[in-house]
Design a protein around this motif. Structure first.
Motif, PDB file in Angstrom:
ATOM      1  N   LEU A   2     -39.995  23.222 -21.199  1.00 34.11           N
ATOM      2  CA  LEU A   2     -40.772  21.894 -20.896  1.00 34.11           C
ATOM      3  C   LEU A   2     -42.432  22.386 -21.155  1.00 34.11           C
ATOM      4  N   SER A   3     -42.758  21.854 -22.571  1.00 33.07           N
ATOM      5  CA  SER A   3     -44.065  22.236 -22.613  1.00 33.07           C
ATOM      6  C   SER A   3     -45.156  20.992 -22.884  1.00 33.07           C
ATOM      7  N   SER A   4     -44.774  19.945 -22.888  1.00 35.23           N
ATOM      8  CA  SER A   4     -45.760  18.778 -23.065  1.00 35.23           C
ATOM      9  C   SER A   4     -44.982  17.646 -22.025  1.00 35.23           C
ATOM     10  N   SER A   5     -45.861  16.621 -21.777  1.00 35.24           N
ATOM     11  CA  SER A   5     -45.380  15.538 -20.972  1.00 35.24           C
ATOM     12  C   SER A   5     -44.324  14.877 -21.910  1.00 35.24           C
ATOM     13  N   GLY A  12     -36.276  10.969 -15.680  1.00 32.23           N
ATOM     14  CA  GLY A  12     -36.112  12.271 -15.232  1.00 32.23           C
ATOM     15  C   GLY A  12     -37.453  12.453 -14.384  1.00 32.23           C
ATOM     16  N   TYR A  13     -38.530  11.891 -14.817  1.00 29.40           N
ATOM     17  CA  TYR A  13     -39.940  12.190 -13.947  1.00 29.40           C
ATOM     18  C   TYR A  13     -39.930  11.333 -12.693  1.00 29.40           C
ATOM     19  N   ASP A  14     -39.143  10.237 -12.901  1.00 28.40           N
ATOM     20  CA  ASP A  14     -39.340   9.318 -11.723  1.00 28.40           C
ATOM     21  C   ASP A  14     -38.400   9.879 -10.413  1.00 28.40           C
ATOM     22  N   ARG A  15     -37.239  10.402 -11.117  1.00 28.80           N
ATOM     23  CA  ARG A  15     -36.250  11.272 -10.233  1.00 28.80           C
ATOM     24  C   ARG A  15     -36.883  12.262  -9.343  1.00 28.80           C
ATOM     25  N   PHE A  16     -37.624  13.273 -10.254  1.00 27.69           N
ATOM     26  CA  PHE A  16     -38.170  14.235  -9.666  1.00 27.69           C
ATOM     27  C   PHE A  16     -39.282  13.906  -8.790  1.00 27.69           C
ATOM     28  N   ARG A  17     -40.136  12.921  -9.097  1.00 28.05           N
ATOM     29  CA  ARG A  17     -41.141  12.700  -8.164  1.00 28.05           C
ATOM     30  C   ARG A  17     -40.734  12.136  -6.590  1.00 28.05           C
ATOM     31  N   LYS A  18     -39.628  11.372  -6.816  1.00 24.22           N
ATOM     32  CA  LYS A  18     -38.877  10.815  -5.592  1.00 24.22           C
ATOM     33  C   LYS A  18     -38.275  11.994  -4.834  1.00 24.22           C
ATOM     34  N   TYR A  19     -37.799  12.796  -5.499  1.00 23.32           N
ATOM     35  CA  TYR A  19     -37.397  14.183  -4.604  1.00 23.32           C
ATOM     36  C   TYR A  19     -38.615  14.844  -4.000  1.00 23.32           C
ATOM     37  N   LEU A  20     -39.675  15.058  -4.867  1.00 27.47           N
ATOM     38  CA  LEU A  20     -40.722  15.999  -3.989  1.00 27.47           C
ATOM     39  C   LEU A  20     -41.325  15.132  -3.081  1.00 27.47           C
ATOM     40  N   GLN A  33     -46.635  13.691 -15.821  1.00 30.25           N
ATOM     41  CA  GLN A  33     -45.367  14.359 -16.639  1.00 30.25           C
ATOM     42  C   GLN A  33     -46.137  15.893 -16.988  1.00 30.25           C
ATOM     43  N   TYR A  34     -47.263  15.957 -17.544  1.00 28.45           N
ATOM     44  CA  TYR A  34     -48.044  17.163 -18.194  1.00 28.45           C
ATOM     45  C   TYR A  34     -48.089  18.246 -16.986  1.00 28.45           C
ATOM     46  N   LEU A  35     -48.471  17.570 -15.739  1.00 30.04           N
ATOM     47  CA  LEU A  35     -48.593  18.528 -14.453  1.00 30.04           C
ATOM     48  C   LEU A  35     -47.160  19.122 -13.981  1.00 30.04           C
ATOM     49  N   VAL A  36     -46.197  18.192 -13.952  1.00 28.94           N
ATOM     50  CA  VAL A  36     -44.728  18.801 -13.919  1.00 28.94           C
ATOM     51  C   VAL A  36     -44.453  19.907 -14.884  1.00 28.94           C
ATOM     52  N   ALA A  37     -44.671  19.506 -15.986  1.00 29.66           N
ATOM     53  CA  ALA A  37     -44.267  20.482 -17.138  1.00 29.66           C
ATOM     54  C   ALA A  37     -45.025  21.869 -17.071  1.00 29.66           C
ATOM     55  N   SER A  38     -46.441  21.776 -16.661  1.00 22.10           N
ATOM     56  CA  SER A  38     -47.145  23.017 -16.785  1.00 22.10           C
ATOM     57  C   SER A  38     -46.904  23.850 -15.614  1.00 22.10           C
ATOM     58  N   ARG A  39     -46.446  23.270 -14.396  1.00 17.77           N
ATOM     59  CA  ARG A  39     -46.320  24.093 -13.290  1.00 17.77           C
ATOM     60  C   ARG A  39     -44.899  24.485 -13.274  1.00 17.77           C
ATOM     61  N   ALA A  75     -44.913  25.673  -6.501  1.00 17.37           N
ATOM     62  CA  ALA A  75     -45.359  25.497  -7.574  1.00 17.37           C
ATOM     63  C   ALA A  75     -46.464  24.246  -7.790  1.00 17.37           C
ATOM     64  N   MET A  76     -45.895  23.291  -6.946  1.00 16.06           N
ATOM     65  CA  MET A  76     -46.246  21.893  -7.043  1.00 16.06           C
ATOM     66  C   MET A  76     -47.366  21.748  -5.996  1.00 16.06           C
TER      67      MET A  76
END
Length: 277
Positions: A2-5, A12-20, A33-39, A75-76
């Motif tokens: 993943l290289s960009s938002s 997918g972003y909503d599912r990940f942030r609920k998990y986090l 999304q850009y933060l998740v992608a970069s990290r 990472a996050m």
């Protein structure tokens, strides 16, 4: 990778942030999304995941005790710190709080201690106070330092810092007084300062009753990453972890709200500290 938002779908972003948030308490706002992608980009590439949903599915299968989960949370996690950050909390500790701590060995909790600068700074303040007023503190003072990030804790336990990290907030006098030089670019906290500090892995959304009771809690610049509901829950449990009349430090951009029945605000000019009722 993943290289960009745009590489992360809204679903997918909503599912990940609920998990986090469920696993760490960290609450990501919209359009990060850009933060998740970069990290997480390198981790996703290594694991051969092409979508964030695949990572979440693997995390949910692995449970709470897994290397993958640990890596993702590490990472996050934001780990921004320096020596004697904001300065006034340490001045308040030395001039207002420590003179009151003569009944038992003082216990201090540094929550979200990152790479160790805060708890070691607290230990330096204790050392200065003991030299200024010999016998004023009961022997056996202790600083418990906790963080959710396991790799950061390992760094903190080593008590070794490069010249760049040393220069951030540390005076040359304190550097020479409380550190030994291992090489041209590496400095180590001296044992009489580091021995007061005990590091433990802890997620603030989990129970921390096993840590015991404290006279002072430093919980600075971490609650901003939580929802209002999670923040309130943590603060209520921190109140229960304080001895009667104990003190709580928050970050400059953080404040108590809805807890006036539990804490009094002590104005210190500059800075404030909260005193448990």
């Amino acid at each position: 990778m993943l290289s960009s938002s745009g590489s992360i779908s809204p679903q997918g972003y909503d599912r990940f942030r609920k998990y986090l948030e469920k696993e760490s308490g960290i609450s990501l706002s919209d359009n990060k999304q850009y933060l998740v992608a970069s990290r997480l980009g390198k981790l996703l590439e290594r694991e051969k995941f092409t979508k964030i949903e695949e990572l979440v599915a693997a995390l949910e299968r692995s449970g709470r005790v897994s290397k993958l989960r640990e890596e993702v949370i590490n990472a996050m996690t934001t780990n921004e710190t320096l020596w004697f950050r904001d300065s006034h909390p340490f001045k308040i500790l030395k001039e207002l709080i420590l003179p009151q701590m003569d009944k038992r060995p003082v216990r201090i909790w540094s929550a979200a201690s990152s790479t160790g600068q805060e708890p070691y700074s607290i230990s330096m303040i204790l050392e200065e106070y003991k030299q200024l007023k010999p016998g004023a503190l009961k022997p056996g003072e202790k600083i418990i330092a906790t963080d959710i990030c396991t790799n950061i804790l390992q760094h903190a336990k080593q008590a070794e810092y490069d010249s760049l990290a040393i220069a951030r907030g540390l005076s040359p006098d304190n550097q020479n007084r409380y550190f030994e030089k291992l090489s041209d670019s590496v400095w180590k906290v001296k044992p009489h300062i580091s021995s007061r500090v005990e590091f433990k892995h802890l997620n603030l959304i989990d129970s921390f009753t096993t840590l015991g009771k404290f006279d002072v809690i430093f919980c600075r610049n971490v609650l901003i990453y939580f929802t209002a509901e999670t923040k309130l829950d943590i603060l209520k449990r921190m109140h229960a972890s304080l001895n009667p009349g104990g003190y709580l430090f928050l970050g400059g951009s953080e404040a108590l709200s809805g807890l006036s029945s539990m804490f009094d605000i002590v104005q210190c000019h500059p800075g404030i500290v909260y005193k448990a009722k």
